[in-house]
Structure formats: C-alpha cells, structure tokens
Write an enzyme that holds these catalytic residues in place. Structure first.
Site: not given
Length: 484
Positions: A232, A282, A326, A471, A475
């Site tokens: 990833k 986060e 993911e 995506e 954002k």
C-alpha cells in the site's frame, strides 16, 4: 518538579500565597544557579480559546490550537516561555530530552481542594512528516512550553501561565502582568468576532490538481504493488492558492469547526507568519490516566444525499474487500507496533463506520493500558507514519512517496499535539490540512499571500485511478470552502 498548593476559592489566585510561591521559585533559582519555571493554573469563567487567539496572539509567537467539539474540549497555547527546534532522525528522542530537562526546574502551583482540567505545564509538539525536510518552513521537531495557555473541558475552563523566574526578575511586576493577562483573557468573550470573509474572486488558483499526472502516479504505484514491491502507498496531492490580502486563520478555524464538528480542528504556528491548520478525523494517540487510545482509520466512501443512499454507501464500504484490506494494513501495523513496546492492544473484531460531514471511513478504536514506563513520544515515534498516511512497508513507501510527490509534505500527515507533566497527551495526524503563509517577507512582488492545501488517498491492489482522484478532489474542495 516542585509543588505548592492553594486552598483559595476565588476566581483569581490569592495574591499573598502566589507571591510566596514565586519567592520560593526565586530562592531555588539562586541556589541552583539557573532559571526556574513557575507554572500557575487558575480556574476562570468559560471563554472560547479561539476568541482568545483572536485577541492576544501575535504573528511572531509560537501558537497551537486543538479542539474536539464533539467532546466539548479545546486547548490553546500562545507564546513560548521555552522552545526548541530539532532537526534529524533522532528528533523524537531529542524532544523527550527537552521536556525532561525543563520539567526538572519547573514549580507547579495548583489548587488544593479542586482538580482542574488541563492544569500544570503542557509541552506542545509538532513534527514534520519526514525527519529530513526539503522546503518546510517548520523544523523536523518543534517543542515549546507556552507562556499563556487557555483550555476547557466540558464546564471547566483553565488558564495556565508558565513564567521564567531568576534572581533578577521583579516578582511584583511579574504578578501584575499575570493579573492583567487573566483580566484580558476573561474579557475576550465566548466566541471570536465575525470578520468579513474573503471573496472567491480574490483567490487565484495557481496550480489546480494535475489530474492526469496524479492518475499516472496511481497506475505506476499499482504496477509496483502487483510486482510485490509494496502492499500500500498513500499518494498525496497539493494545490496552491493565493490571495491579495492575508488569510484570516481564526475565521478559517471557526469555519472548520462549524463544518466538521466530529473532527479535530487544529492550528500550529512557527512564529514566522506560517500556520498549519485543518480538520483531521484521525487521532494518533490519546493518553489519560495511563489509558492509551488510538485509531485505525482507513477505507473511505462518500456520504449520501439521502439516508437510504448514505446507508448504501456505508454498507458497500463495510462489504468492500479492497477497503477492508486497506483498513487491515493499518490495524495490523498499529497493534504490532504497540506490542513491540510491551503493550497489550485491545480492539473490536470488526471495523465500525465513522461518519463525517462529507465522507465516511472504516474505523477501529484501539486501547491499551500503560503498565510500563513508556513515554508518550516513544509511542508517537513507534507509530509514525502509520499505513493510513504512508503505506506498507513503511521505509520503502516513504522512499516512493518522495519519488511520486513533487512537494514537501512539511507537517502534512505528521504528528501534532501536547504532553503534560503527568504523561497525559493528545496527538493527532495532520491531514485534511493547509499551510498558510501570511509572512509579508515571503509575499510575492504583486503582494499576494499563499496557501497550500493537502489531501491524500491510499492506493492498494484494486484501487482505480479515477476513484482515487475523485476522493482527493472531494477532500480538497471541502478544505477550500473552509478557507474562504
């Protein structure tokens, strides 16, 4: 650390007791032959730290702001009693050393009968994504103990002053300054004043997302994933915008907290006219009374326009093999890294949905009890960067990020937060963010000011370039609206 206490019940500290406390600090300074720090905590009427930021902050001062509106909690640090800027790969260890060194000469004044939230010295820290930076206006590590701190948790509001005391300081003048600052802060109000927002016409898009370039990078990364070079990688993009007048940081923060009440609203200033701010979903780590909480946050889907559509997007996210994979990368990484520190992480067997105003994520909260003497910065160093903002395996993907990205990440996707004298802390990951440059010296010849907006997307096997680009655009669009 030395402690003195007061049993006063007034809103302001007892003058005689506080003066005696400062005299003791000064005597210790003489005996030790070095400056002491007097940390004074006072419960004050509820104010909005963002309003305080608007009133007393100066561009040449370090600043830090962090708000969790959902939990009714906010903290603001202004100016630096002590500060340190560190470069290099050992920055977390150096930061820990700085904190230990100054705590040894810190005296703490607290109320005896009452436990006050956010009392005592707090050290504010922000780190760049890469230990070795290229063009960042921030050092690899910045640590400062603020001169003034204002924070609230639920109904309790606390003012903290951290004052240098040596043999030559006039204690009466120092006390007068303290009382004046308390009076100014308590009169700042419950919310920042509304200022005129910048018109969109005043902004020029200097380099919009290079869509084909980004999609090409995704395609290249997918080939490397299929060749088993890595599993990833998180590819970020940045757009630069300029304005003919300085950006208003307080307005942007106020707008962000209105739009994204479920996120951490944050701002860090280097004291040179540059601010890094944003709305991050986060948390990296939170420690309170030796209980560690962290989050595995990876896997994304849009919010629906109706309840039915929103539920459908959420169900697809939960059922997506690609998104689950993911997310599992991040979860496995965090639990393994915590275990290496001797901790025993605990989490639910399946991820939940974390629904934000414009996006939803797969989310697994993780807890661990701190049974050993592990410093918060040891945990931060162990976790940064997580696969949620870098990829797997860590060292290889960091090298690839430098290859694919044409800009320095600076504080983007890096740890920002605070540590108090008892080992409690709160660190977030600086995503959904922007670097604001209001430094007149760095303004262009036509007197414009710049802002760089960042956003990223995780690339794994099964990723589609068009969807990853969409995506990132989602954002960045949300962040741009907040700045305006």
């Amino acid at each position: 650390m030395a402690y003195l206490s007061s049993s006063h019940t007034d809103r302001l500290p007892n003058h005689k007791e506080l003066y005696q406390f400062l005299v003791a600090c000064q005597q210790a300074s003489v005996e030790k032959g070095c400056t002491q720090i007097a940390s004074i905590s006072v419960e004050i009427p509820r104010v909005d730290p963002l309003a305080v930021l608007q009133i007393i902050a100066e561009p040449q001062h370090f600043q830090f702001y962090l708000e969790k509106r959902k939990e009714n909690e906010s903290i603001l640090a202004i100016d630096a009693t002590i500060s340190a800027e560190v470069e290099g790969i050992n920055r977390f260890q150096h930061a820990k050393t700085v904190i230990h060194r100054y705590l040894k000469d810190t005296w703490i004044w607290t109320e005896q009968q009452k436990r006050i939230s956010f009392a005592g010295p707090h050290f504010f820290c922000f780190f760049t994504f890469f230990a070795l930076t290229q063009e960042s206006p921030f050092s690899s590590a910045t640590i400062f103990l603020p001169r003034w701190q204002v924070a609230y948790r639920k109904d309790s509001c606390t003012f903290v002053a951290n004052l240098q005391v040596d043999s030559g300081v006039n204690l009466k003048v120092l006390l007068k300054e303290l009382y004046n600052q308390i009076a100014e802060i308590t009169g700042s109000g419950h919310q920042p004043s509304s200022l005129t927002r910048l018109n969109y016409s005043q902004f020029i898009n200097s380099n919009s997302i290079k869509a084909e370039s980004f999609k090409s990078a995704v395609v290249s990364a997918l080939k490397s994933i299929h060749a088993n070079q890595f599993s990833k990688i998180v590819l970020a993009n940045a757009i630069d915008i300029v304005s003919h007048q300085p950006f208003n940081v307080v307005n942007s923060l106020d707008n962000l907290r209105q739009r994204y009440p479920d996120c951490y609203i944050f701002s860090a200033s280097n004291g040179k006219g540059q601010n890094f701010l944003g709305a991050s979903p986060e948390r990296l780590i939170s420690i309170r009374e030796r209980l560690l909480i962290t989050d595995a946050l990876a896997g994304s889907a849009p919010r629906g326009r109706t309840a039915a559509e929103d539920a459908d997007f959420g169900d697809r996210l939960l059922g997506s093999e690609k998104e689950q994979r993911e997310h599992q990368f991040v979860l496995d990484f965090i639990t393994q890294r915590l275990s290496e520190l001797g901790l025993i992480p605990q989490c639910l067997p399946a991820p939940q949905l974390l629904k934000l105003s414009n996006i939803q994520h797969l989310w697994t909260p993780i807890q661990a009890q701190l049974l050993t003497n592990v410093h918060p910065l040891d945990i931060v160093a162990q976790l940064h960067p997580t696969p949620a903002v870098a990829g797997v395996p860590t060292q290889i993907v960091q090298e690839q990020i430098r290859r694919y990205e044409t800009f320095d990440r600076s504080l983007y996707a890096a740890p920002l937060g605070w540590i108090d004298y008892q080992g409690n802390c709160e660190f977030i990951v600086g995503i959904r963010s922007a670097l604001i440059d209001n430094n007149p010296l760095s303004a262009t010849q036509d007197n414009t000011y710049r802002a760089r907006l960042y956003a990223g997307a995780g690339i794994v096997a099964g990723s589609e370039p068009d969807k990853e680009l969409a995506e990132i655009q989602l954002k960045l669009q949300a962040l741009l609206k907040a700045l305006l």
